[in-house]
Write a protein that holds these residues in place. Structure first.
Motif, short mmCIF file in Angstrom:
data_model
loop_
_atom_site.label_atom_id
_atom_site.label_comp_id
_atom_site.label_asym_id
_atom_site.label_seq_id
_atom_site.Cartn_x
_atom_site.Cartn_y
_atom_site.Cartn_z
N ASN A 1 39.42 33.01 45.43
CA ASN A 1 39.66 33.31 46.84
C ASN A 1 40.14 32.03 47.54
OD1 ASN A 1 39.51 33.85 49.56
ND2 ASN A 1 37.63 35.08 49.37
N ASN B 1 28.63 29.05 43.79
CA ASN B 1 30.00 28.89 43.29
C ASN B 1 30.78 30.20 43.32
OD1 ASN B 1 31.96 27.07 42.32
ND2 ASN B 1 31.56 27.63 40.19
N ARG C 1 43.86 21.32 38.28
CA ARG C 1 42.87 22.29 38.79
C ARG C 1 41.57 21.58 39.24
NH1 ARG C 1 37.64 23.63 38.19
NH2 ARG C 1 37.81 23.25 35.95
N ASN D 1 37.23 36.90 38.31
CA ASN D 1 37.00 38.36 38.34
C ASN D 1 38.30 39.09 38.01
OD1 ASN D 1 38.51 37.92 40.64
ND2 ASN D 1 36.82 38.21 42.06
N THR E 1 28.85 19.32 35.24
CA THR E 1 29.48 19.51 36.54
C THR E 1 29.27 18.34 37.49
OG1 THR E 1 28.81 21.78 36.12
CG2 THR E 1 29.74 21.31 38.31
N GLN F 1 41.45 20.46 43.20
CA GLN F 1 40.58 21.35 44.00
C GLN F 1 39.64 20.55 44.90
OE1 GLN F 1 38.24 23.72 41.24
NE2 GLN F 1 36.63 22.21 41.10
N ASN G 1 29.10 33.43 44.34
CA ASN G 1 28.44 34.44 45.16
C ASN G 1 27.85 35.60 44.34
OD1 ASN G 1 27.61 35.31 47.68
ND2 ASN G 1 29.47 36.51 48.07
N ARG H 1 46.06 38.90 39.22
CA ARG H 1 47.00 37.97 39.87
C ARG H 1 47.58 37.00 38.83
NH1 ARG H 1 44.12 34.69 43.93
NH2 ARG H 1 46.13 34.24 44.86
P1 HMG Z 1 33.14 36.97 47.26
O1 HMG Z 1 33.28 36.63 48.71
O2 HMG Z 1 31.79 37.37 46.78
O3 HMG Z 1 34.20 38.07 46.82
O4 HMG Z 1 33.68 35.73 46.43
P2 HMG Z 1 34.34 39.60 47.13
O5 HMG Z 1 34.60 40.29 45.84
O6 HMG Z 1 33.20 40.08 47.99
O7 HMG Z 1 35.66 39.63 48.02
C1 HMG Z 1 35.72 38.95 49.26
C2 HMG Z 1 37.16 38.56 49.55
O8 HMG Z 1 37.62 37.70 48.51
C3 HMG Z 1 38.13 39.77 49.58
O9 HMG Z 1 39.16 39.47 50.52
C4 HMG Z 1 38.74 39.74 48.20
O10 HMG Z 1 40.03 40.30 48.16
C5 HMG Z 1 38.83 38.23 47.96
P3 HMG Z 1 39.08 39.97 52.06
O11 HMG Z 1 38.95 41.46 51.94
O12 HMG Z 1 37.88 39.31 52.65
O13 HMG Z 1 40.36 39.49 52.62
N1 HMG Z 1 38.86 37.89 46.54
C6 HMG Z 1 39.87 37.22 45.95
N2 HMG Z 1 40.99 36.68 46.45
C7 HMG Z 1 41.80 36.04 45.56
N3 HMG Z 1 41.53 35.92 44.24
C8 HMG Z 1 40.41 36.45 43.72
C9 HMG Z 1 39.52 37.12 44.58
N4 HMG Z 1 38.35 37.76 44.38
C10 HMG Z 1 37.95 38.22 45.58
N5 HMG Z 1 40.15 36.31 42.42
C11 HMG Z 1 34.71 34.75 44.49
C12 HMG Z 1 33.67 35.73 45.02
C13 HMG Z 1 34.45 34.54 43.02
C14 HMG Z 1 36.10 35.33 44.71
C15 HMG Z 1 34.55 33.42 45.28
O14 HMG Z 1 33.23 33.03 45.19
C16 HMG Z 1 35.45 32.33 44.79
O15 HMG Z 1 36.67 32.41 44.91
N6 HMG Z 1 34.85 31.24 44.27
C17 HMG Z 1 35.63 30.10 43.81
C18 HMG Z 1 34.74 29.16 43.09
C19 HMG Z 1 35.51 28.01 42.48
O16 HMG Z 1 36.70 28.06 42.25
N7 HMG Z 1 34.75 26.91 42.20
C20 HMG Z 1 35.28 25.76 41.62
C21 HMG Z 1 35.61 25.95 40.14
S1 HMG Z 1 34.21 25.90 39.05
C22 HMG Z 1 34.15 24.26 38.53
O17 HMG Z 1 34.85 23.44 39.07
C23 HMG Z 1 33.30 23.87 37.35
C24 HMG Z 1 34.12 23.60 36.09
O18 HMG Z 1 35.04 22.53 36.31
C25 HMG Z 1 33.20 23.21 34.92
C26 HMG Z 1 32.21 22.09 35.25
O19 HMG Z 1 32.60 21.05 35.80
O20 HMG Z 1 31.04 22.28 34.92
C27 HMG Z 1 34.89 24.84 35.66
#
Ligand code: HMG
Ligand code: MG
Length: 309
Positions: free
Chosen positions: A54, A114, A17, A85, A181, A21, A116, A91
């Motif tokens: 997403n 990250n 993951r 979420n 991070t 990513q 939104n 899913r």
């Molecule tokens: P958003 O655009 O605000 O979402 O994104 P929304 O609720 O407004 O929906 C917009 C679109 O996203 C819609 O689709 C939803 O269906 C879809 P459309 O109508 O446009 O076709 N959507 C989804 N699709 C699939 N799965 C979902 C989902 N939710 C909404 N769960 C959202 C908000 C959170 C989805 C977005 O910001 C996102 O996906 N972010 C990903 C961030 C991410 O993965 N970052 C990396 C991981 S964090 C990290 O690495 C740190 C960590 O390792 C610890 C550290 O190192 O400190 C953990």
């Protein structure tokens, strides 16, 4: 300070993951599945396989459903995934996941970039995730990101970290992983943050997640395990980083931390040779050398032996 070393440390492998990513070369789904299946045979008991986010935000993990369905689930290994979420949770449940992890940042700007949402909105969204997941019998872990520094805001107030750990525990997560991070944390800072966090959470419920951007990850682990922390996140070979955190490079390498801990007499249950075999295959998949120092030393020794024979 260093008198609480646990007899055993659980390694929480995040390479599939947090590693994949951040890779620019697309890794075919079948290769990801083979990677996770190989990890399952190394003695690892916790593997974070993917993210139900997403796919437009993290295209590298767009094959999340196929991966979750295709892996061979080995008895004794827990497989987890990120969910931001309710949509992510639904899913994940449909794909048969039995453990999920929510994530939130200790700094507003990183959180907004990250997921939104503001930090408050993110916590509110967790209401629809943590309770329902637990009702479905699914374990929930949490990450607090940018604990030791934010790529946008710089220093992060440990009080914010402590507050979030308290909020997450109150919502029923079984463990909170403190994320460096962008790999800026240093050992005495780690000690200070952990001392403050232990005021609101027992040590058994805290994990550490270091990125090795500036070479401090192992030193930080040494401090954390010396204070009794018994879950450490790492990624095979030192893969990964966060694409929304400029400057983030690899996670702490699993090989390096397993080597250090076993040399200290701390049990991880992991076979280093099996990890090295996995890492060599993954380097070919992502198309570049992996940063793990243990891996480089092991491969160098093998090459020298080959030449001498
Ligand atoms: P958003 O655009 O605000 O979402 O994104 P929304 O609720 O407004 O929906 C917009 C679109 O996203 C819609 O689709 C939803 O269906 C879809 P459309 O109508 O446009 O076709 N959507 C989804 N699709 C699939 N799965 C979902 C989902 N939710 C909404 N769960 C959202 C908000 C959170 C989805 C977005 O910001 C996102 O996906 N972010 C990903 C961030 C991410 O993965 N970052 C990396 C991981 S964090 C990290 O690495 C740190 C960590 O390792 C610890 C550290 O190192 O400190 C953990
Ligand atoms: Mg990370």
């Amino acid at each position: 300070m260093m008198d609480r070393f646990p007899a055993r440390v659980a390694i929480y492998e995040v390479g599939p993951r947090d590693g994949l990513q951040n890779e620019s070369r697309p890794v075919p789904t079948a290769d990801k599945v083979a990677f996770i299946d190989a990890l399952s045979k190394t003695g690892l008991q916790h593997i974070e396989i993917t993210s139900f986010v997403n796919p437009k935000w993290i295209p590298q993990l767009a094959d999340v459903v196929e991966v979750a369905r295709a892996i061979e689930r080995r008895l004794g290994v827990g497989y987890s995934c990120l969910v931001p979420n309710r949509q992510g949770l639904d899913r994940a449940l449909a794909a048969g996941m039995r453990e999920v992890a929510v994530f939130i940042s200790a700094s507003e700007t990183h959180n907004k970039k990250n997921v939104n949402k503001t930090i408050a909105e993110t916590l509110a969204a967790f209401e629809e995730v943590i309770g329902p997941a637990r009702e479905a019998g699914v374990k929930v872990r949490a990450y607090v990101s940018t604990v030791f520094g934010c790529p946008y805001e710089g220093a992060v107030d440990p009080k914010k970290v402590v507050e979030l750990v308290g909020e997450l525990r109150a919502r029923g997560v079984y463990q909170v992983s403190l994320g460096d991070t962008i790999g800026v944390g240093t050992p005495l800072q780690v000690r200070s943050v952990l001392e403050q966090v232990f005021a609101v959470a027992p040590v058994e419920e805290i994990a550490v997640h270091f990125h090795d951007t500036r070479g401090t990850a192992l030193a930080n682990v040494l401090i954390a395990v010396g204070m009794g922390v018994s879950t450490v996140d790492s990624a095979l070979g030192g893969l990964g980083g966060c694409p929304y955190a400029p400057g983030a490079s690899g996670n702490l390498a699993t090989e390096d931390v397993v080597y250090m801990l076993s040399g200290m007499g701390i049990e991880t249950g992991i076979d280093l040779e099996a990890l090295v075999a996995c890492s060599s295959k993954v380097a070919a998949l992502v198309g570049h050398e992996l940063p793990s120092k243990y891996l480089k030393a092991a491969l160098g020794a093998r090459a020298r032996k080959g030449r001498a024979a």
